[in-house]
Motif scaffolding. Structure first.
Motif, mmCIF file in Angstrom:
data_model
loop_
_atom_site.group_PDB
_atom_site.id
_atom_site.type_symbol
_atom_site.label_atom_id
_atom_site.label_comp_id
_atom_site.label_asym_id
_atom_site.label_seq_id
_atom_site.Cartn_x
_atom_site.Cartn_y
_atom_site.Cartn_z
ATOM 1 N N TYR A 56 0.837 -1.206 0.000
ATOM 2 C CA TYR A 56 0.000 0.000 0.000
ATOM 3 C C TYR A 56 0.871 1.255 0.000
ATOM 4 N N GLU A 57 1.935 1.214 0.785
ATOM 5 C CA GLU A 57 2.827 2.369 0.862
ATOM 6 C C GLU A 57 3.507 2.609 -0.476
ATOM 7 N N LYS A 58 3.990 1.549 -1.104
ATOM 8 C CA LYS A 58 4.671 1.652 -2.393
ATOM 9 C C LYS A 58 3.732 2.194 -3.474
ATOM 10 N N GLU A 59 2.480 1.761 -3.429
ATOM 11 C CA GLU A 59 1.506 2.166 -4.444
ATOM 12 C C GLU A 59 0.858 3.517 -4.140
ATOM 13 N N GLY A 60 1.244 4.135 -3.027
ATOM 14 C CA GLY A 60 0.663 5.430 -2.670
ATOM 15 C C GLY A 60 -0.781 5.344 -2.237
ATOM 16 N N LEU A 61 -1.181 4.194 -1.684
ATOM 17 C CA LEU A 61 -2.573 3.987 -1.295
ATOM 18 C C LEU A 61 -2.832 4.299 0.177
ATOM 19 N N LEU A 62 -1.782 4.526 0.951
ATOM 20 C CA LEU A 62 -1.980 4.873 2.348
ATOM 21 C C LEU A 62 -2.406 6.330 2.445
ATOM 22 N N PRO A 63 -3.440 6.621 3.249
ATOM 23 C CA PRO A 63 -3.817 8.016 3.450
ATOM 24 C C PRO A 63 -2.798 8.715 4.348
ATOM 25 N N ASP A 64 -2.989 9.998 4.535
ATOM 26 C CA ASP A 64 -2.148 10.723 5.490
ATOM 27 C C ASP A 64 -2.385 10.132 6.867
#
Length: 499
Positions: free
Chosen positions: A407-415
């Protein structure tokens, strides 16, 4: 040396939660280990074992003891060291609130925290200045060594298994070797808590066939590498087993001393070793303990066969929970569960139905690359596989898992500032982030569809006498059938009203 171990209150961000007491086995194991291998005095506090109603504290809903109650317990016991459990990310604020209370009472008392969340995120946990040390991973030997060195007034900051702050930097002392002989760990210190409060809790009554029900863990860890699983922060990828005799000794003690009639095995994967599984069942039968047992934490269905299932049934097993998770071949590959043969799984479930074992399975949707076809494959399989009951969840990137890294790599984690992280991490019932092909709201919509379809189908299956009759072999079975039909009826009504 006085050691206080605390299971803190639960806190939930912007949503009210209920809580039924469950045994803090981790703390009770720590207590028994310290008590057995040192002369320290140990006290265990379960801040959830209370009749106090939940209440709002700003944006957080708190269940359990008040700060004043915790402070009074500290004052009464006068501990030299306090250890606090931090198991679940979504409830972790309660751990840090308890640490604050300790420091408000006496800033010189060293505060240690440990558990799944703390082990996965030690650096994040140490942002709280009320926390002095994080015990990472398995805690018995680390805490015992700390206590012995403190008593001898020797430094302990370099022993393995610790994280702490030094000159505003985080120091991690490295991984401690896991305990190889689990039989060397004494049984949990159940005498240090009001144990009947767990045996007769509403949850245990409503979800058991033969209350009172106790919890037992017969092994630690799991050798498999599911991308979404967070237990490896504690146990790595090891799998260690207690001997069958040792496990059944504990069960026999629970039966004789506490009147227990049912055991819930909370292993991460109890049946990895087929030979041991059979020996465990045979030992229960040999001692004529006449108990019921179940696996609410899950069991790997690919490790089972008809011989093992029949032996389980004869030893008192009445319900198995499977972690099938998905009916999509693509998703199976992504989460590393390709060892599940979906057709063979249907055969084993049918055999469970035939010999009178209730079946339940967990299913997950919302993995980052899933398509609508993947969702529907899982929904349709959940309905067709034949389980009596099922639960749908949303894929959640727990800290410390490979899924979190994806998720972090794909930019899927919110702030996820510190406050926001408590809002969404670990909330498997609510989609809190988008995935590649769907918004969070769309994933939530599919979850509702999945639950509604499954509950309708399973409720109708209970009307089939050929499915029900093999299970109704006595009063306990009839009562349990009533509990399950009532529970599913309520879920069905709730989902239909939400349509």
């Amino acid at each position: 040396m006085k050691v206080l171990l605390v299971k803190p209150p639960y806190t939930n961000y912007r949503s009210a939660i209920g809580s039924s007491p469950y045994e803090p086995l981790g703390l009770m194991y720590l207590a028994s280990y310290i008590r057995h291998y040192s002369d320290s005095e140990v006290k265990v506090i379960d801040a959830l074992l209370t009749d106090i109603e939940g209440r709002w504290e700003g944006d957080f809903y708190k269940v359990g003891w008040t700060d004043e109650m915790i402070k009074k317990a500290i004052a009464d016991f006068q501990p030299d060291i306090v250890g606090i459990s931090s198991m679940f990310t979504i409830h972790s604020k309660g751990c840090h609130d308890a640490a604050r209370v300790v420091k408000e009472y006496n800033k010189d008392i060293p505060v240690f925290i440990g558990g799944a969340h703390a082990s996965a995120f030690p650096d994040w946990s140490l942002k709280d200045n009320h926390v002095d040390f994080v015990i990472v991973g398995e805690g018995e030997q680390t805490l015992l060594e700390i206590i012995k060195l403190m008593k001898e007034k020797k430094p302990f900051i370099n022993i393995p298994g610790l994280s702490y702050r030094k000159n505003n930097e985080i120091v991690n002392t490295g991984t401690r070797e896991l305990i190889k002989d689990l039989d060397s760990i004494p049984f949990p210190a159940r005498d240090l808590v009001d144990y009947k409060g767990y045996l007769y809790a509403d949850y245990n009554y409503n979800h058991s066939m033969a209350p009172p029900r106790a919890t037992v863990v017969s092994s630690r860890g799991c050798p498999y590498r599911c991308t979404f699983c967070s237990i490896h922060a504690l146990w790595k990828h090891s799998y260690r087993m207690r001997s069958p005799n040792n496990v059944v000794d504990e069960i026999e003690l629970l039966v004789k001393e506490y009147g227990v009639r049912e055991i819930a095995f909370f292993d991460d994967n109890i049946s990895v070793n087929r030979k041991r599984m059979l020996e465990l069942c045979e030992e229960i039968i040999r001692r004529k303990l006449n108990i019921r047992w179940c696996t609410p934490n899950g069991i790997a269905i690919w490790t089972l066969d008809k011989e093992v299932l029949l032996k389980m049934r004869k030893s008192g097993c009445y319900k198995l929970t499977f972690g099938i998770e998905t009916g999509s071949k693509n998703t199976q590959k992504f989460i590393r569960k390709e060892q599940i043969n979906l057709e063979k799984t249907k055969e084993l479930i049918a055999y469970c139905n035939k010999i009178g074992i209730w079946t339940h399975s967990t299913f997950i949707i919302g993995f980052p690359y899933e398509t609508e076809q993947d969702f529907m494959d899982t929904i349709n399989y959940a309905i067709s596989c034949g389980v009596d009951m099922g639960s749908f969840f949303i894929a959640t990137p727990y800290p410390g898992t490979e899924l979190y890294d994806i998720y972090e790599k794909e930019g899927l984690l919110p702030d996820i500032g510190e406050e926001k992280s408590l809002q969404w991490l670990g909330n498997v019932g609510q989609s809190m982030t988008h995935i590649k092909n769907f918004t969070a709201e769309q994933v939530q919509g599919y979850l509702s569809i999945a639950q509604r379809k499954l509950y309708v189908n399973r409720a109708l299956s209970f009307l089939n006498p050929f499915r029900v009759i093999p299970r109704l072999r006595g009063f306990d079975e009839i009562r349990y059938f009533y509990k399950q039909t009532r529970s599913y009826g309520l879920k069905l009504i709730r989902n239909l009203l939400m349509k």
